[in-house]
Design an enzyme around this catalytic site. Sequence first.
Site, PDB file in Angstrom:
ATOM      1  N   GLU A 170     -30.892 -81.885  37.957  1.00 50.28           N
ATOM      2  CA  GLU A 170     -31.061 -81.778  36.503  1.00 50.28           C
ATOM      3  C   GLU A 170     -31.934 -82.936  35.990  1.00 50.28           C
ATOM      4  O   GLU A 170     -32.831 -82.741  35.189  1.00 50.28           O
ATOM      5  CB  GLU A 170     -29.685 -81.801  35.838  1.00 50.28           C
ATOM      6  CG  GLU A 170     -29.721 -81.335  34.403  1.00 50.28           C
ATOM      7  CD  GLU A 170     -28.331 -81.329  33.793  1.00 50.28           C
ATOM      8  OE1 GLU A 170     -27.358 -81.558  34.524  1.00 50.28           O
ATOM      9  OE2 GLU A 170     -28.258 -81.104  32.578  1.00 50.28           O
ATOM     10  N   ARG A 185     -18.111 -84.181  50.017  1.00 48.05           N
ATOM     11  CA  ARG A 185     -16.942 -83.286  49.984  1.00 48.05           C
ATOM     12  C   ARG A 185     -17.033 -82.192  51.034  1.00 48.05           C
ATOM     13  O   ARG A 185     -16.021 -81.626  51.427  1.00 48.05           O
ATOM     14  CB  ARG A 185     -16.751 -82.714  48.573  1.00 48.05           C
ATOM     15  CG  ARG A 185     -16.232 -83.748  47.577  1.00 48.05           C
ATOM     16  CD  ARG A 185     -16.083 -83.153  46.189  1.00 48.05           C
ATOM     17  NE  ARG A 185     -17.373 -82.880  45.588  1.00 48.05           N
ATOM     18  CZ  ARG A 185     -18.011 -83.708  44.766  1.00 48.05           C
ATOM     19  NH1 ARG A 185     -17.454 -84.850  44.430  1.00 48.05           N
ATOM     20  NH2 ARG A 185     -19.187 -83.405  44.272  1.00 48.05           N
TER      21      ARG A 185
END
Length: 172
Positions: free
Chosen positions: A96, A59
């Site tokens: 994570e 992005r």
Amino acid sequence: MEYIKRHIRDVQDFPSKGVLFKDLTTAFKDARALHVIGWDLSQLYRDKGVTKVVGIESRGFIGGSILAFELGAGFVPARKPGKLPADTISMSYAKEYGTDTIEMHRDAITEDDIVVLHDDVLATGGTMAAAYALVKSMNPKKIYVNFIIELASLNGRAALPPEAEVTSLIVY
Ligand code: AMP
């Protein structure tokens, strides 16, 4: 700014439960919002002598390309592993779950460059911290860090080195 904000779509629970995803595709597809994003980003760096904009996959390629074009600078992609064809350098970082890696061409940045590192959203900051370390290892004159959106509650700035000059168009 308000015009851009009105064109950002909030998507709850994407890509996983509990995440409020800031979707910029709705802003990029609006001609005026796209133009304003490019213009507003470029105003932040107009007088800084920027020679290269590094965009983070994927992005960050959109705003990064527009910013480079507006500034008359070159564009450099920072990509996921195995995508760049020539000799690369890489940096891994903790996510994570597990780790991730980004790569750049070894000859992408020189010591004469003034660099803006760009991504669409600053969340936890792990991705940008790795990209910053990668660009820094190529020893440019100066590195600026830029986002369209910063999610302040996730405190991503803390993941970046204290000397990093971070500017975001919109802070939530
Ligand atoms: P970070 O946690 O800062 O390393 O973010 C990793 C990447 O995921 C960034 O490049 C963002 O494009 C994207 N991202 C993370 N969280 C969000 C969110 N809430 N909305 C939109 N994009 C996000």
